[in-house]
Design a protein around this motif. Structure first.
Motif, short mmCIF file in Angstrom:
data_model
loop_
_atom_site.label_atom_id
_atom_site.label_comp_id
_atom_site.label_asym_id
_atom_site.label_seq_id
_atom_site.Cartn_x
_atom_site.Cartn_y
_atom_site.Cartn_z
N GLU A 9 0.83 -1.20 0.00
CA GLU A 9 0.00 0.00 0.00
C GLU A 9 0.87 1.26 0.00
O GLU A 9 0.58 2.22 -0.71
CB GLU A 9 -0.95 -0.01 1.19
CG GLU A 9 -2.05 -1.06 1.04
CD GLU A 9 -2.81 -1.34 2.33
OE1 GLU A 9 -2.62 -0.61 3.33
OE2 GLU A 9 -3.59 -2.30 2.33
N ALA A 10 1.94 1.24 0.79
CA ALA A 10 2.84 2.39 0.81
C ALA A 10 3.51 2.59 -0.55
O ALA A 10 3.59 3.70 -1.06
CB ALA A 10 3.90 2.21 1.91
N LEU A 11 3.97 1.50 -1.15
CA LEU A 11 4.60 1.60 -2.47
C LEU A 11 3.62 2.08 -3.53
O LEU A 11 3.97 2.87 -4.41
CB LEU A 11 5.20 0.25 -2.88
CG LEU A 11 6.50 -0.12 -2.17
CD1 LEU A 11 6.87 -1.56 -2.45
CD2 LEU A 11 7.62 0.82 -2.60
N MET A 12 2.37 1.62 -3.45
CA MET A 12 1.36 2.05 -4.42
C MET A 12 1.07 3.55 -4.27
O MET A 12 0.92 4.26 -5.27
CB MET A 12 0.07 1.24 -4.28
CG MET A 12 0.25 -0.24 -4.61
SD MET A 12 0.73 -0.52 -6.32
CE MET A 12 -0.87 -0.77 -7.03
N GLU A 109 11.73 0.53 6.36
CA GLU A 109 10.41 0.72 6.98
C GLU A 109 9.62 1.75 6.16
O GLU A 109 10.20 2.61 5.50
CB GLU A 109 10.57 1.25 8.41
CG GLU A 109 11.28 0.29 9.35
CD GLU A 109 10.41 -0.88 9.74
OE1 GLU A 109 9.17 -0.72 9.85
OE2 GLU A 109 10.97 -1.98 9.93
N VAL A 110 8.30 1.65 6.24
CA VAL A 110 7.44 2.63 5.58
C VAL A 110 7.73 4.00 6.19
O VAL A 110 7.79 4.15 7.40
CB VAL A 110 5.95 2.25 5.76
CG1 VAL A 110 5.05 3.34 5.23
CG2 VAL A 110 5.67 0.92 5.07
N GLY A 111 7.95 4.97 5.34
CA GLY A 111 8.26 6.33 5.78
C GLY A 111 9.20 7.01 4.83
O GLY A 111 9.30 6.62 3.65
N PRO A 112 9.94 8.02 5.31
CA PRO A 112 10.81 8.80 4.42
C PRO A 112 11.87 7.97 3.69
O PRO A 112 12.19 8.26 2.54
CB PRO A 112 11.46 9.82 5.35
CG PRO A 112 10.55 9.90 6.53
CD PRO A 112 9.91 8.56 6.66
N GLN A 113 12.42 6.97 4.37
CA GLN A 113 13.46 6.16 3.72
C GLN A 113 12.88 5.32 2.57
O GLN A 113 13.51 5.15 1.54
CB GLN A 113 14.18 5.27 4.74
CG GLN A 113 15.39 4.57 4.16
CD GLN A 113 16.45 5.53 3.64
OE1 GLN A 113 16.70 6.58 4.21
NE2 GLN A 113 17.08 5.18 2.53
N THR A 117 14.04 5.56 -1.29
CA THR A 117 14.42 4.37 -2.04
C THR A 117 13.60 4.25 -3.32
O THR A 117 14.14 3.97 -4.39
CB THR A 117 14.25 3.11 -1.16
OG1 THR A 117 15.10 3.24 -0.02
CG2 THR A 117 14.61 1.84 -1.92
N ALA A 118 12.29 4.50 -3.22
CA ALA A 118 11.42 4.44 -4.40
C ALA A 118 11.82 5.50 -5.42
O ALA A 118 11.82 5.25 -6.63
CB ALA A 118 9.96 4.60 -3.98
#
Length: 141
Positions: A9-12, A109-113, A117-118
């Protein structure tokens, strides 16, 4: 190919904010990944991906097996595969490259990093690199 709902979900969400030249499709396990890649079952009309983000630790058929299967197939082996895994085990990294991975990214982890990375992945694979042309795409001028 990501089994974790929060990570996917975060990546989407991140992908929706980027100018991606291709659709983003998620499958949840290795069996569905292979069905998608081989256009079987419910994926009979699916377009072949131009790039694959692959988690090593998926339920059922694992990411390493999916990777080895597609890299052994002449029709699929040119698709770049980026392993996107939380594993930093030497055996996982070395094994992924031995099986034909094009790169190995540690999944933060989901967040700024994760956002950073994306963005780096997008900048390299969709701006700097030239991806192989799939049967469904025409080359850009």
């Amino acid at each position: 190919m990501e089994d974790s709902d929060p990570d996917a979900e975060a990546l989407m969400r991140i992908a929706k904010r980027m100018p991606l030249p291709v659709p983003v499709v998620r499958v949840r396990d290795g069996e569905n990944a292979l069905d998608y890649l081989y256009q079987r079952g419910g994926y009979a009309d699916a377009e072949r991906p131009v790039l694959i983000l692959l988690d090593l630790h998926m339920p059922g058929i694992g990411g390493r097996e999916v990777l080895a299967t597609l890299k052994a197939d002449p029709a699929l082996r040119s698709i770049p595969v980026i392993i996107f895994s939380s594993s930093v085990e030497v055996e996982d990294v070395d094994g992924a490259y031995a099986d034909g991975a094009n790169s190995y990214l540690f999944k933060p982890e989901v967040g700024p990093q994760l956002q950073a990375t994306a963005e780096a992945l997008h900048a390299f694979w969709f701006k700097a690199a030239r991806l192989p042309v799939s049967q469904a795409q025409e080359p850009e001028a």
